[in-house]
Scaffold this motif. Structure first.
Motif, mmCIF file in Angstrom:
data_model
loop_
_atom_site.group_PDB
_atom_site.id
_atom_site.type_symbol
_atom_site.label_atom_id
_atom_site.label_comp_id
_atom_site.label_asym_id
_atom_site.label_seq_id
_atom_site.Cartn_x
_atom_site.Cartn_y
_atom_site.Cartn_z
ATOM 1 N N PHE A 31 -2.148 68.725 -1.773
ATOM 2 C CA PHE A 31 -2.842 69.087 -0.541
ATOM 3 C C PHE A 31 -3.389 67.863 0.199
ATOM 4 N N CYS A 77 1.172 69.211 1.839
ATOM 5 C CA CYS A 77 0.039 68.340 2.142
ATOM 6 C C CYS A 77 -0.560 68.691 3.507
ATOM 7 N N LEU A 78 -1.879 68.755 3.582
ATOM 8 C CA LEU A 78 -2.551 69.004 4.861
ATOM 9 C C LEU A 78 -3.360 67.779 5.297
ATOM 10 N N TYR A 79 -4.134 67.219 4.346
ATOM 11 C CA TYR A 79 -4.958 66.048 4.676
ATOM 12 C C TYR A 79 -4.181 64.786 4.339
ATOM 13 N N LYS A 101 0.853 63.174 13.099
ATOM 14 C CA LYS A 101 0.040 64.125 13.867
ATOM 15 C C LYS A 101 0.898 65.294 14.344
ATOM 16 N N GLU A 102 2.049 64.982 14.910
ATOM 17 C CA GLU A 102 2.883 66.046 15.472
ATOM 18 C C GLU A 102 3.507 66.923 14.384
ATOM 19 N N SER A 103 3.463 66.421 13.149
ATOM 20 C CA SER A 103 3.962 67.218 12.031
ATOM 21 C C SER A 103 2.913 68.189 11.508
ATOM 22 N N GLY A 104 1.703 68.115 12.057
ATOM 23 C CA GLY A 104 0.690 69.102 11.693
ATOM 24 C C GLY A 104 -0.194 68.717 10.524
ATOM 25 N N PHE A 105 -0.429 67.423 10.337
ATOM 26 C CA PHE A 105 -1.391 66.984 9.320
ATOM 27 C C PHE A 105 -2.753 66.767 9.976
ATOM 28 N N LEU A 106 -3.789 66.826 9.162
ATOM 29 C CA LEU A 106 -5.100 66.353 9.575
ATOM 30 C C LEU A 106 -5.160 64.895 9.126
ATOM 31 N N PRO A 128 -5.962 63.091 18.740
ATOM 32 C CA PRO A 128 -7.176 62.722 17.996
ATOM 33 C C PRO A 128 -6.986 62.785 16.487
ATOM 34 N N PRO A 129 -7.385 61.733 15.801
ATOM 35 C CA PRO A 129 -7.357 61.780 14.334
ATOM 36 C C PRO A 129 -8.432 62.723 13.830
ATOM 37 N N TYR A 130 -8.240 63.191 12.630
ATOM 38 C CA TYR A 130 -9.291 63.985 11.995
ATOM 39 C C TYR A 130 -10.525 63.097 11.841
ATOM 40 N N ALA B 14 1.087 72.723 15.944
ATOM 41 C CA ALA B 14 2.025 72.599 14.818
ATOM 42 C C ALA B 14 1.851 73.784 13.874
ATOM 43 N N VAL B 27 -2.583 69.833 17.811
ATOM 44 C CA VAL B 27 -2.246 68.422 17.639
ATOM 45 C C VAL B 27 -2.975 67.552 18.666
#
Lengths: 361, 96
Positions: A31, A77-79, A101-106, A128-130, B14, B27
């Motif tokens: 994760f 994985c999310l984070y 980012k565009e892949s949907g991660f934080l 924006p980054p997490y 996303a 995003v």
């Protein structure tokens, strides 16, 4: 009957979050992960553990990092942390960051901030980054630059912090507590407070990844470290809440009782995947194995290692307060079974401090 | 909610599948908090994947009826509620 219609629900639901966390552990979903895009750095920090200068030609290419991002995305994985060395040193950082980012991660970024030019600032505004976590070793150029080893770095770091905050990027500051800056720590905290950002510091300094013990000489005495930690009532309160929450929880049978290799991973610049940054005795290469295969096979045995007989940490009620980490033990003492005397002492002092203040001491 | 209308997923959202859950993660825009992440049940995920700006909501409801064991009226109400939630959270846009 189709159940309910809460299909889109903000994740402010604690029960949902707890259930998900349990499932992530039960299913061994990776994760949370970190990608060290490079070990190179434009600074030369006195305490740095990643000093070995891998040539850029040994690092994964931007395309290979994208493949790695695809693989960990597919695995759940999310984070995702992008770190280094100094990740902004890579000219292809913007492309890698954008892809993550565009892949949907934080996405969190660890950086010293000195290379955060207008393009990077704009990138973080658009996507924006997490969190951006920036290392700050002093409240003045004299202290910070001495540790960072490069004159002018304090000013550049400070400018980056202010530029990011001005556009609403979420920033947190962090420091490493050492002999070179412990007198400056209250001033660093004041600076963070004046900027309105969260700040954390850590007294743990460990040998370099290549085994050089030099940085360890920079540790402050355990008593000094704990005094500085507990000088802030809010931080003391956080420690107490943490202790109250987890005290008495069952000590597992495994040597590792954290998320290492269970739901966390770390990828080094050459594509070696480790259970986390600290654990170096289990790994697989993304160049020769898929992430999913390696995750299932290479770390399975590692998680089954039992607590060795005679490990004094077994059953220790200070274990929650010392940062118990067999990976750290191995880096410091060459064995997962030999605890860090330094961190052990810190754990005891934290316990004494929390216990005595709770009883009016 | 007009059933003959078409809706399209907004760019910059996303979709993720993690530990058996379907998430929608913004995003762009402002820094994301956990409250900004959305989780969908299987029906929500089914609808989300079909909000392509080509299908009408009616057509999607027909697909729901074919896929799930549900009455037409219920499927229509659930789909409308779901798309309304997506609109309210700026995750989809209605096409003219």
């Amino acid at each position: 009957m189709i159940p309910g219609c809460e299909q889109a629900t903000g994740m402010d639901d604690d029960r949902f979050w707890r259930d998900l966390s349990r499932r992530v552990i039960d299913r061994r979903v990776p994760f949370t992960g970190s990608l060290a895009l490079t070990h190179r750095c434009n600074l030369a920090c006195a305490h740095c553990y990643a000093r070995e200068e891998a040539a850029p030609s040994c690092e994964l290419t931007g395309g290979q990092w994208r493949q790695a991002i695809d693989a960990v995305r597919e695995a759940g994985c999310l984070y995702l942390l992008l770190t280094g060395g100094e990740p902004l040193l890579r000219s292809d950082f913007p492309g890698i960051y954008r892809y993550a980012k565009e892949s949907g991660f934080l996405v969190t970024v660890f950086t010293n901030g000195t290379l955060a030019n207008a393009g990077i600032i704009d990138l973080f505004r658009e996507l924006p980054p997490y969190l951006v976590e920036i290392s700050l070793y002093g409240a003045s150029a004299a202290v910070h630059d001495r540790i960072a080893g490069v004159p002018g770095s304090f000013q550049k770091t400070r400018q980056a912090i202010e530029a990011l905050l001005a556009q609403g990027t979420r920033v947190r500051l962090k420091s490493v507590l050492m002999t070179l800056n412990n007198d400056d720590l209250p001033a660093i905290e004041d600076l963070a407070r004046s900027l309105g950002v969260k700040f954390r510091f850590d007294p743990e300094i460990f040998p370099t990844l290549s085994g050089d013990n030099g940085p360890v000489a920079l540790r402050v005495p355990p008593g000094r470290a704990v005094d500085l930690e507990m000088a802030d009532p809010a931080r003391e309160s956080e420690w107490r809440e943490f202790l109250d929450q987890f005290r008495g929880s069952r000590d597992g049978d495994g040597l590792y009782n954290c998320g290492s290799g269970l739901n966390t991973f770390h990828v080094d610049p050459q594509g070696w995947v480790y259970p986390c940054l600290m654990v170096r005795n289990a790994r697989f290469s993304l160049l020769t194995s898929s992430f999913r295969e390696g995750w299932q096979q290479a770390f399975n045995d590692f998680r089954k290692v039992a607590v060795p007989d005679g490990l004094p940490c077994r059953g220790c009620d200070k274990k929650l307060l010392c940062g118990y980490c067999p990976g750290f033990f191995a880096m410091e003492n060459g064995s997962e079974s030999i605890p860090s005397a330094y961190m052990c002492r810190i754990g005891h002092l934290r316990f004494e401090k929390l216990y005595s203040s709770a009883h009016g001491g | 909610m007009k059933r003959e209308a078409r809706y399209r997923r907004k760019e910059g959202i996303a979709g993720r599948e993690i530990a058996g859950e379907s998430f929608l993660i913004p995003v762009c825009g402002t820094p994301v908090d956990m409250n900004d992440i959305f989780v969908m049940n299987p029906l929500g995920d089914f609808i989300w994947r079909r909000l392509d700006g080509e299908r009408t909501l009616d057509a999607i409801v027909d697909e729901i009826i074919a896929e799930f064991d549900v009455a037409s009226e219920q499927a229509g109400a659930d789909a409308s509620d779901f798309v309304e939630q997506l609109l309210r959270n700026s995750l989809v846009e209605a096409l003219p």
